[in-house]
Design a protein around this motif. Structure first.
Motif, PDB file in Angstrom:
ATOM      1  N   GLU A  23      -6.965  13.957  -8.214  1.00  0.00           N
ATOM      2  CA  GLU A  23      -5.646  14.292  -8.364  1.00  0.00           C
ATOM      3  C   GLU A  23      -5.461  15.302  -7.467  1.00  0.00           C
ATOM      4  OE1 GLU A  23      -4.823  12.198 -12.931  1.00  0.00           O
ATOM      5  OE2 GLU A  23      -5.372  14.292 -12.620  1.00  0.00           O
ATOM      6  N   LEU A  24      -6.379  16.299  -7.474  1.00  0.00           N
ATOM      7  CA  LEU A  24      -6.283  17.647  -6.842  1.00  0.00           C
ATOM      8  C   LEU A  24      -6.124  17.264  -5.202  1.00  0.00           C
ATOM      9  CD1 LEU A  24      -6.420  20.666  -6.373  1.00  0.00           C
ATOM     10  CD2 LEU A  24      -9.062  20.397  -5.870  1.00  0.00           C
ATOM     11  N   VAL A  25      -6.921  16.199  -4.818  1.00  0.00           N
ATOM     12  CA  VAL A  25      -6.705  15.877  -3.274  1.00  0.00           C
ATOM     13  C   VAL A  25      -5.293  15.414  -2.896  1.00  0.00           C
ATOM     14  CG1 VAL A  25      -7.356  14.367  -1.551  1.00  0.00           C
ATOM     15  CG2 VAL A  25      -9.079  15.502  -2.921  1.00  0.00           C
ATOM     16  N   GLU A  26      -4.761  14.344  -4.064  1.00  0.00           N
ATOM     17  CA  GLU A  26      -3.432  14.058  -3.850  1.00  0.00           C
ATOM     18  C   GLU A  26      -2.261  14.796  -3.879  1.00  0.00           C
ATOM     19  OE1 GLU A  26      -1.914  10.718  -5.970  1.00  0.00           O
ATOM     20  OE2 GLU A  26      -3.781   9.281  -5.784  1.00  0.00           O
ATOM     21  N   ARG A  27      -2.590  15.941  -4.819  1.00  0.00           N
ATOM     22  CA  ARG A  27      -1.610  16.929  -4.841  1.00  0.00           C
ATOM     23  C   ARG A  27      -1.707  17.571  -3.728  1.00  0.00           C
ATOM     24  NH1 ARG A  27      -3.251  18.061  -9.528  1.00  0.00           N
ATOM     25  NH2 ARG A  27      -4.694  19.947  -8.919  1.00  0.00           N
ATOM     26  N   GLU A  28      -2.696  18.293  -3.084  1.00  0.00           N
ATOM     27  CA  GLU A  28      -2.810  19.348  -2.011  1.00  0.00           C
ATOM     28  C   GLU A  28      -2.906  18.377  -0.680  1.00  0.00           C
ATOM     29  OE1 GLU A  28      -3.614  22.565  -2.244  1.00  0.00           O
ATOM     30  OE2 GLU A  28      -3.172  22.485  -4.568  1.00  0.00           O
ATOM     31  N   ALA A  29      -3.240  17.243  -0.464  1.00  0.00           N
ATOM     32  CA  ALA A  29      -3.404  16.660   0.919  1.00  0.00           C
ATOM     33  C   ALA A  29      -2.425  15.326   0.911  1.00  0.00           C
ATOM     34  CB  ALA A  29      -4.839  16.177   1.078  1.00  0.00           C
ATOM     35  N   GLY A  30      -1.881  14.947  -0.061  1.00  0.00           N
ATOM     36  CA  GLY A  30      -1.173  13.553  -0.076  1.00  0.00           C
ATOM     37  C   GLY A  30      -2.263  12.390  -0.252  1.00  0.00           C
ATOM     38  N   PHE A  31      -1.458  11.019  -0.029  1.00  0.00           N
ATOM     39  CA  PHE A  31      -2.203   9.963   0.192  1.00  0.00           C
ATOM     40  C   PHE A  31      -3.136   9.832   1.336  1.00  0.00           C
ATOM     41  CE2 PHE A  31       1.819   8.723   1.832  1.00  0.00           C
ATOM     42  CZ  PHE A  31       1.842   8.114   2.954  1.00  0.00           C
ATOM     43  N   TRP A  32      -4.108   8.966   1.002  1.00  0.00           N
ATOM     44  CA  TRP A  32      -4.919   8.565   2.409  1.00  0.00           C
ATOM     45  C   TRP A  32      -4.349   8.034   3.442  1.00  0.00           C
ATOM     46  CZ3 TRP A  32     -10.531   9.583   3.098  1.00  0.00           C
ATOM     47  CH2 TRP A  32     -10.943   8.720   4.291  1.00  0.00           C
ATOM     48  N   PRO A  33      -3.837   8.781   4.689  1.00  0.00           N
ATOM     49  CA  PRO A  33      -2.896   8.206   5.674  1.00  0.00           C
ATOM     50  C   PRO A  33      -3.410   7.109   6.551  1.00  0.00           C
ATOM     51  CG  PRO A  33      -3.971  10.101   6.372  1.00  0.00           C
ATOM     52  CD  PRO A  33      -4.570   9.758   5.116  1.00  0.00           C
ATOM     53  N   GLY A  34      -4.772   6.747   6.699  1.00  0.00           N
ATOM     54  CA  GLY A  34      -5.508   5.741   7.293  1.00  0.00           C
ATOM     55  C   GLY A  34      -5.532   6.346   8.753  1.00  0.00           C
ATOM     56  N   PRO A  35      -6.466   5.577   9.281  1.00  0.00           N
ATOM     57  CA  PRO A  35      -6.878   6.086  10.829  1.00  0.00           C
ATOM     58  C   PRO A  35      -5.647   5.877  11.808  1.00  0.00           C
ATOM     59  CG  PRO A  35      -8.041   4.051  10.402  1.00  0.00           C
ATOM     60  CD  PRO A  35      -7.484   4.407   9.071  1.00  0.00           C
ATOM     61  N   PRO A  36      -5.873   6.476  13.052  1.00  0.00           N
ATOM     62  CA  PRO A  36      -4.988   6.100  14.064  1.00  0.00           C
ATOM     63  C   PRO A  36      -5.137   4.602  14.481  1.00  0.00           C
ATOM     64  CG  PRO A  36      -6.474   7.404  14.990  1.00  0.00           C
ATOM     65  CD  PRO A  36      -6.770   7.689  13.375  1.00  0.00           C
ATOM     66  N   ASP A  37      -3.895   3.801  14.829  1.00  0.00           N
ATOM     67  CA  ASP A  37      -3.827   2.487  15.161  1.00  0.00           C
ATOM     68  C   ASP A  37      -4.505   2.089  16.703  1.00  0.00           C
ATOM     69  OD1 ASP A  37      -3.568  -0.376  15.236  1.00  0.00           O
ATOM     70  OD2 ASP A  37      -1.725  -0.296  14.136  1.00  0.00           O
ATOM     71  N   ASP A  38      -5.755   1.759  16.967  1.00  0.00           N
ATOM     72  CA  ASP A  38      -6.347   1.639  18.271  1.00  0.00           C
ATOM     73  C   ASP A  38      -5.307   0.419  18.784  1.00  0.00           C
ATOM     74  OD1 ASP A  38      -7.831   4.038  17.849  1.00  0.00           O
ATOM     75  OD2 ASP A  38      -9.654   2.718  17.483  1.00  0.00           O
ATOM     76  N   ARG A  39      -5.513  -0.686  17.886  1.00  0.00           N
ATOM     77  CA  ARG A  39      -5.036  -1.893  18.369  1.00  0.00           C
ATOM     78  C   ARG A  39      -3.519  -1.763  18.810  1.00  0.00           C
ATOM     79  NH1 ARG A  39      -7.303  -6.670  14.689  1.00  0.00           N
ATOM     80  NH2 ARG A  39      -9.534  -6.416  15.104  1.00  0.00           N
ATOM     81  N   ALA A  40      -2.650  -0.869  18.081  1.00  0.00           N
ATOM     82  CA  ALA A  40      -1.639  -0.661  18.438  1.00  0.00           C
ATOM     83  C   ALA A  40      -1.281   0.025  19.752  1.00  0.00           C
ATOM     84  CB  ALA A  40      -0.526  -0.321  17.469  1.00  0.00           C
ATOM     85  N   LEU A  41      -2.040   0.976  20.013  1.00  0.00           N
ATOM     86  CA  LEU A  41      -2.093   1.943  21.098  1.00  0.00           C
ATOM     87  C   LEU A  41      -2.462   1.317  22.470  1.00  0.00           C
ATOM     88  CD1 LEU A  41      -2.224   4.442  22.534  1.00  0.00           C
ATOM     89  CD2 LEU A  41      -4.609   4.614  22.246  1.00  0.00           C
ATOM     90  N   GLU A  42      -3.571   0.048  22.322  1.00  0.00           N
ATOM     91  CA  GLU A  42      -3.854  -0.776  23.550  1.00  0.00           C
ATOM     92  C   GLU A  42      -3.048  -1.724  23.870  1.00  0.00           C
ATOM     93  OE1 GLU A  42      -7.163  -2.731  21.790  1.00  0.00           O
ATOM     94  OE2 GLU A  42      -8.697  -1.067  21.937  1.00  0.00           O
ATOM     95  N   ALA A  43      -2.144  -2.237  22.880  1.00  0.00           N
ATOM     96  CA  ALA A  43      -1.002  -3.011  23.225  1.00  0.00           C
ATOM     97  C   ALA A  43       0.221  -2.137  23.663  1.00  0.00           C
ATOM     98  CB  ALA A  43      -0.311  -3.514  21.986  1.00  0.00           C
ATOM     99  N   GLY A  44       0.500  -0.889  23.359  1.00  0.00           N
ATOM    100  CA  GLY A  44       1.333   0.051  24.022  1.00  0.00           C
ATOM    101  C   GLY A  44       1.039   0.233  25.519  1.00  0.00           C
ATOM    102  N   LEU A  45      -0.472   0.526  25.692  1.00  0.00           N
ATOM    103  CA  LEU A  45      -0.673   0.905  27.130  1.00  0.00           C
ATOM    104  C   LEU A  45      -0.734  -0.333  28.028  1.00  0.00           C
ATOM    105  CD1 LEU A  45      -4.076   2.888  26.179  1.00  0.00           C
ATOM    106  CD2 LEU A  45      -1.670   3.861  27.109  1.00  0.00           C
ATOM    107  N   ARG A  46      -0.543  -1.587  27.286  1.00  0.00           N
ATOM    108  CA  ARG A  46      -0.795  -2.870  28.368  1.00  0.00           C
ATOM    109  C   ARG A  46       0.926  -3.189  28.536  1.00  0.00           C
ATOM    110  NH1 ARG A  46      -4.557  -4.853  24.761  1.00  0.00           N
ATOM    111  NH2 ARG A  46      -2.829  -5.717  23.538  1.00  0.00           N
ATOM    112  N   GLY A  47       1.755  -2.390  28.195  1.00  0.00           N
ATOM    113  CA  GLY A  47       3.251  -2.790  28.102  1.00  0.00           C
ATOM    114  C   GLY A  47       3.861  -3.619  27.325  1.00  0.00           C
ATOM    115  N   GLU A  48       3.200  -3.847  26.004  1.00  0.00           N
ATOM    116  CA  GLU A  48       3.620  -4.598  24.895  1.00  0.00           C
ATOM    117  C   GLU A  48       3.937  -3.827  23.986  1.00  0.00           C
ATOM    118  OE1 GLU A  48       0.368  -6.893  23.966  1.00  0.00           O
ATOM    119  OE2 GLU A  48      -0.261  -7.601  26.082  1.00  0.00           O
TER     120      GLU A  48
END
Length: 598
Positions: free
Chosen positions: A284-309
């Motif tokens: 509860e301390l972590v949620e209060r001070e840092a929020g919910f777990w945001p998840g890692p950056p989306d490598d697949r979405a980046l790869e698609a963006g770099l391909r122009g998709e």
């Protein structure tokens, strides 16, 4: 008589088991914080130091001025995350702690079965277990090997790394007749094996008569937020947690497009995640001070963006990365400010995440261009500056006259331009057949030698009768089998050059620190630049699914890690090279305790 009794008492007291030493006896630092920056390469770190690119005066540049700053740290072989963190925390090599790769095969388990190096028990005492055994208190804000699954893998309070989202990232298009109508974003959440449908109301607000951009209204009542195209926003739900409290499950989403007539809204919905930590008060301390777990950056979405998709741009990916780093920093600062500990271990994966996706420095890499190399290089420098800020924030939260801060990384990184699938080679040489099960191919029961491969290393396991339940050959056949495989591996080429750097049987792998029963009957290291990977049925040679990789032999400069320290009790030294096996003894010495296993 009195003298005799005194001598007897003295003798008996000398035979008693001594009480565990308590932190404070011979202690040099009141508290020690050990931060692992996954993938922070010594080579790039030195380049940024020389260019004075680090901006935080209390960050990564401060160690050479105030503390312990070797030129580089030497990781174990193979230079992989699970392996190196086990070495950092136990002061042992893989042949002693048993984690020989990120994934490997256990003897007397079915053909093709593997275990994760992140989940499998260590065969050596960990740093947190050693400190607790000697009376100290330990906290963990995620660290590979401390996941709470067994008493040995627990700390007094700890947060675990959350890999599986309750709902995966996706692109969403919502339509309606016109502005003002309520759109419903339907999300299916998997909460501890139970599916639950959740609906989030969204309303498009037309621009005012004076102009401006349309906005998306998110949430209800006082929590309603107005979002414009290109902005991120959070979606959250509250649900009961098994520890008796309430838990926030959330996702960070990006508003991509609003079309008014007819009404059409395009969103990138990030993964839904929640903090997992123990005990409840710390979660509860972590949620209060840092929020919910945001998840890692989306490598697949980046790869698609770099391909122009349809995908994420580099700046949008950077926003995810910075948010992930900020979450780890905030959770660590919450522990520093509010929790009681002697040792705190914490972790940041963002540098490694970015380098796997964006290390374009070799013209042989698929998709390489001078422009991409320059842009991605600047982005990776910025990623190191994100790590620099995290270190600076942590240093300022500590009283370094009494506390000590130790910063390490687990390995470096190397650009990869080809991937070789050793399983395809074994099939070609008649050493392992495949069988088809629907759309999937798997190892045939008559397979004699098979590969567990990943990044810069592969373990090849013989299917022998003695140790394996489906074994086909007796032990004496092993030598002939390994000779056939070694000859085939020696002929393997990529772009007209030898593809492999080293091949050795398990019993000769002691030089690499890999003479352990969990290692393959053959251990294979490719030349840097060539990754090993692929599934049964994949081609022998293909483009790699990543730009940067590690796992290669540790004598290569690109694999070098960092080991830095400053604060109470830390000597001001700058040796040339220090092995990561020295991290745990360094930490316990600051705490006045014995090292793990001692």
């Amino acid at each position: 008589m009195i003298v005799a009794l005194c001598l007897l008492a003295l003798f008996l007291s000398s035979c008693q088991t001594p009480a565990p030493s308590s932190p404070g006896k011979g202690k040099k630092a009141r508290r020690v914080v050990l931060l692992s920056l996954d993938g922070l390469a010594a080579t790039r770190h030195r380049q940024l130091l020389e260019a004075q690119a680090y901006k935080d005066p209390e960050g990564l540049s401060s160690f050479s001025r105030y503390g312990f700053a070797p030129r580089e740290a030497v990781p174990p072989n193979p230079t992989l995350t699970a392996v190196s963190h086990a070495t950092i925390a136990t002061a042992q090599l893989p042949q002693d702690h048993g984690i020989v790769a990120n994934r490997f095969h256990l003897p007397v388990t079915p053909l093709g079965a593997t275990v994760s190096g992140f989940d499998h028990p260590w065969q050596a005492e960990s740093l947190w277990a050693a400190v607790r055994r000697q009376g100290g208190k330990v906290g963990v804000v995620t660290f590979p090997g401390c996941d709470g699954t067994t008493p040995e893998r627990r700390a007094d309070f700890f947060m675990v790394y959350v890999n599986q989202p309750a709902s995966r990232p996706r692109w969403v298009e919502l339509t309606a007749a016109g502005p003002g109508e309520t759109l419903q974003l339907e999300v299916s959440l998997n909460l501890r094996g139970q599916e639950e449908k959740v609906s989030f109301p969204l309303v498009v607000q037309s621009p005012a008569a004076g102009g401006g951009a349309p906005q998306l209204l998110v949430g209800d009542g006082a929590q309603k937020q107005a979002v414009e195209v290109g902005q991120w926003f959070a979606l959250r739900v509250k649900r009961p947690h098994p520890d008796g409290g309430e838990q926030t499950i959330g996702a960070w989403c990006l508003l991509v497009e609003i079309q008014l007539q007819p009404l059409r809204v395009v969103l990138y919905q990030g993964g839904f995640y929640a903090v997992e930590a123990q005990p409840r008060a710390f979660r509860e301390l972590v949620e209060r001070e840092a929020g919910f777990w945001p998840g890692p950056p989306d490598d697949r979405a980046l790869e698609a963006g770099l391909r122009g998709e349809r995908g994420l741009s580099l700046s949008q990916y950077g926003a995810q990365l910075a948010r992930f780093s900020s979450f780890f920093t905030a959770a660590t600062l919450a522990a520093v400010r509010h929790m009681d500990f002697d040792l705190l271990l914490t972790y940041q994966p963002v540098v490694d995440e970015a380098q796997h996706a964006l290390l374009f420095t070799d013209p042989r890499q698929p998709g390489f261009s001078e422009g991409l190399s320059k842009t991605s290089g600047e982005f990776l420098d910025w990623t190191y500056q994100v790590a620099d800020r995290a270190v600076g924030q942590l240093a300022r939260a500590l009283d370094l006259a009494q506390d000590a801060l130790v910063v390490v990384s687990d390995h470096g990184i190397h650009p990869v331009w080809a991937q070789i699938n050793l399983q395809a080679l074994l099939e070609k040489e008649g050493l392992c057949g495949l069988r088809r099960e629907g759309e999937r191919e798997s190892l045939s029961p008559d397979c004699r030698l098979w590969a567990v491969q990943g990044g810069g290393v592969a373990h090849l396991y013989a299917n022998l009768a003695a140790p394996e339940p489906t074994g086909l050959a007796a032990g004496p056949a092993r030598e002939k089998l390994l000779l056939l495989a070694t000859e085939a591996l020696a002929r393997l080429e990529a772009a007209g050059d030898k593809a492999l750097e080293a091949v050795a049987p398990r019993e000769k792998a002691q030089t690499w620190g890999l003479a352990h029963p969990y290692s393959g009957d053959l251990v294979v290291f490719p030349k840097p630049g060539i990754g090993l990977g692929g599934r049964p049925g994949d081609p022998l040679l293909s483009a790699p699914p990543y730009a940067g990789m590690h796992g290669f032999l540790n004598h290569h400069p690109s694999m070098a890690a960092v080991f830095l320290a400053r604060g109470a009790g830390v000597p001001q030294k700058a040796p040339a090279r220090v092995p990561l096996t020295q991290v745990a003894p360094f930490v316990t010495e600051l705490l006045g305790l014995s090292a793990p296993g001692q």
